[in-house]
Scaffold this motif. Structure first.
Motif, PDB file in Angstrom:
ATOM      1  N   SER A  42      24.477  12.335 -14.126  1.00 41.19           N
ATOM      2  CA  SER A  42      24.675  11.721 -12.814  1.00 41.19           C
ATOM      3  C   SER A  42      23.312  11.453 -12.189  1.00 41.19           C
ATOM      4  N   ALA A  45      19.987  14.152  -7.108  1.00 44.34           N
ATOM      5  CA  ALA A  45      20.188  14.311  -5.661  1.00 44.34           C
ATOM      6  C   ALA A  45      19.302  15.454  -5.158  1.00 44.34           C
ATOM      7  N   ARG A  47      18.661  17.924  -1.540  1.00 44.35           N
ATOM      8  CA  ARG A  47      19.040  18.345  -0.185  1.00 44.35           C
ATOM      9  C   ARG A  47      17.882  19.148   0.395  1.00 44.35           C
ATOM     10  N   ASP A  67      20.065  14.780   3.117  1.00 42.91           N
ATOM     11  CA  ASP A  67      20.545  14.593   1.751  1.00 42.91           C
ATOM     12  C   ASP A  67      20.052  13.252   1.227  1.00 42.91           C
ATOM     13  N   HIS A  68      19.510  13.265   0.017  1.00 41.92           N
ATOM     14  CA  HIS A  68      19.013  12.052  -0.638  1.00 41.92           C
ATOM     15  C   HIS A  68      19.833  11.834  -1.902  1.00 41.92           C
ATOM     16  N   HIS A  69      20.324  10.617  -2.082  1.00 41.80           N
ATOM     17  CA  HIS A  69      21.190  10.298  -3.216  1.00 41.80           C
ATOM     18  C   HIS A  69      20.517   9.308  -4.149  1.00 41.80           C
ATOM     19  N   ASP A  70      20.727   9.498  -5.440  1.00 45.31           N
ATOM     20  CA  ASP A  70      20.118   8.654  -6.468  1.00 45.31           C
ATOM     21  C   ASP A  70      18.599   8.645  -6.285  1.00 45.31           C
ATOM     22  N   ALA A 129      14.642   7.475  -2.664  1.00 49.36           N
ATOM     23  CA  ALA A 129      16.048   7.489  -3.075  1.00 49.36           C
ATOM     24  C   ALA A 129      16.727   6.173  -2.713  1.00 49.36           C
ATOM     25  N   GLY A 132      20.638   7.951   1.714  1.00 46.94           N
ATOM     26  CA  GLY A 132      20.634   9.323   2.203  1.00 46.94           C
ATOM     27  C   GLY A 132      21.395   9.428   3.506  1.00 46.94           C
ATOM     28  N   ALA A 156      29.092  14.554  -0.294  1.00 47.59           N
ATOM     29  CA  ALA A 156      28.076  13.954  -1.132  1.00 47.59           C
ATOM     30  C   ALA A 156      28.569  13.846  -2.565  1.00 47.59           C
ATOM     31  N   ARG A 159      27.420  16.580  -5.007  1.00 51.23           N
ATOM     32  CA  ARG A 159      25.967  16.607  -5.213  1.00 51.23           C
ATOM     33  C   ARG A 159      25.322  17.374  -4.081  1.00 51.23           C
TER      34      ARG A 159
END
Length: 160
Positions: A42, A45, A47, A67-70, A129, A132, A156, A159
């Motif tokens: 995946s 991510a 935090r 939170d930061h995604h990808d 990222a 977020g 999230a 994640r």
């Protein structure tokens, strides 16, 4: 557990975050990195949990979660101490369609970086990222714990 949010780290969300909190002398409490390996992995991510002061509530301390995604790239330089003290508010930039969050932006003064490479040069704690959000977490108890410990099963998508 969340008290407020999540709010996206877009222009409006960042403005509300920086209006709600005073980050000078705040403290980074946790960095949670969720990274899988293998062919079915995946996106990465991250935090961050920061103790910051709520401006409109007598500057009381409150844990705030970013939170930061990808996450495409990150830099975490360890320090010889027990905590990360933030001297200024995080700097948020959107370059090349990605969100950059620099927790050590003092070196820029009032200038903004021109590109992603400049964001990462000289910083000790920075993330890039695809997206977020931020949330206010429930207050810490006397032992220094909040519901964030081990909390990865939230909106999230499991994640961090």
């Amino acid at each position: 557990m969340r008290e407020l949010g999540p709010y996206p780290l877009n222009e409006d969300g960042i403005a509300s975050l920086l209006t709600r909190y005073e980050f000078g002398d705040s403290c980074l409490r946790r960095i949670i990195l969720d990274q899988e390996y293998g062919p079915q992995r995946s996106p990465r991510a991250v935090r961050l949990v920061i103790d910051a002061r709520v401006v409109r509530d007598d500057f009381r301390w409150e844990p705030v979660c970013l939170d930061h995604h990808d996450v495409r790239q990150l830099r975490i330089d360890e320090i010889a101490g027990t905590s990360w003290v933030l001297f200024a508010a995080p700097q948020f930039t959107h370059l090349d369609g990605l969100l950059q969050v620099d927790l050590c932006p003092e070196r820029f003064g009032h200038e903004h970086p021109a590109n992603s490479k400049e964001v990462f040069e000289g910083s000790h704690l920075v993330f890039e990222a695809a997206s977020g959000h931020w949330s206010a977490l429930k207050r810490w108890d006397r032992s220094g714990h909040t519901a964030v410990a081990g909390a990865t099963g939230d909106s999230a998508g499991g994640r961090a």
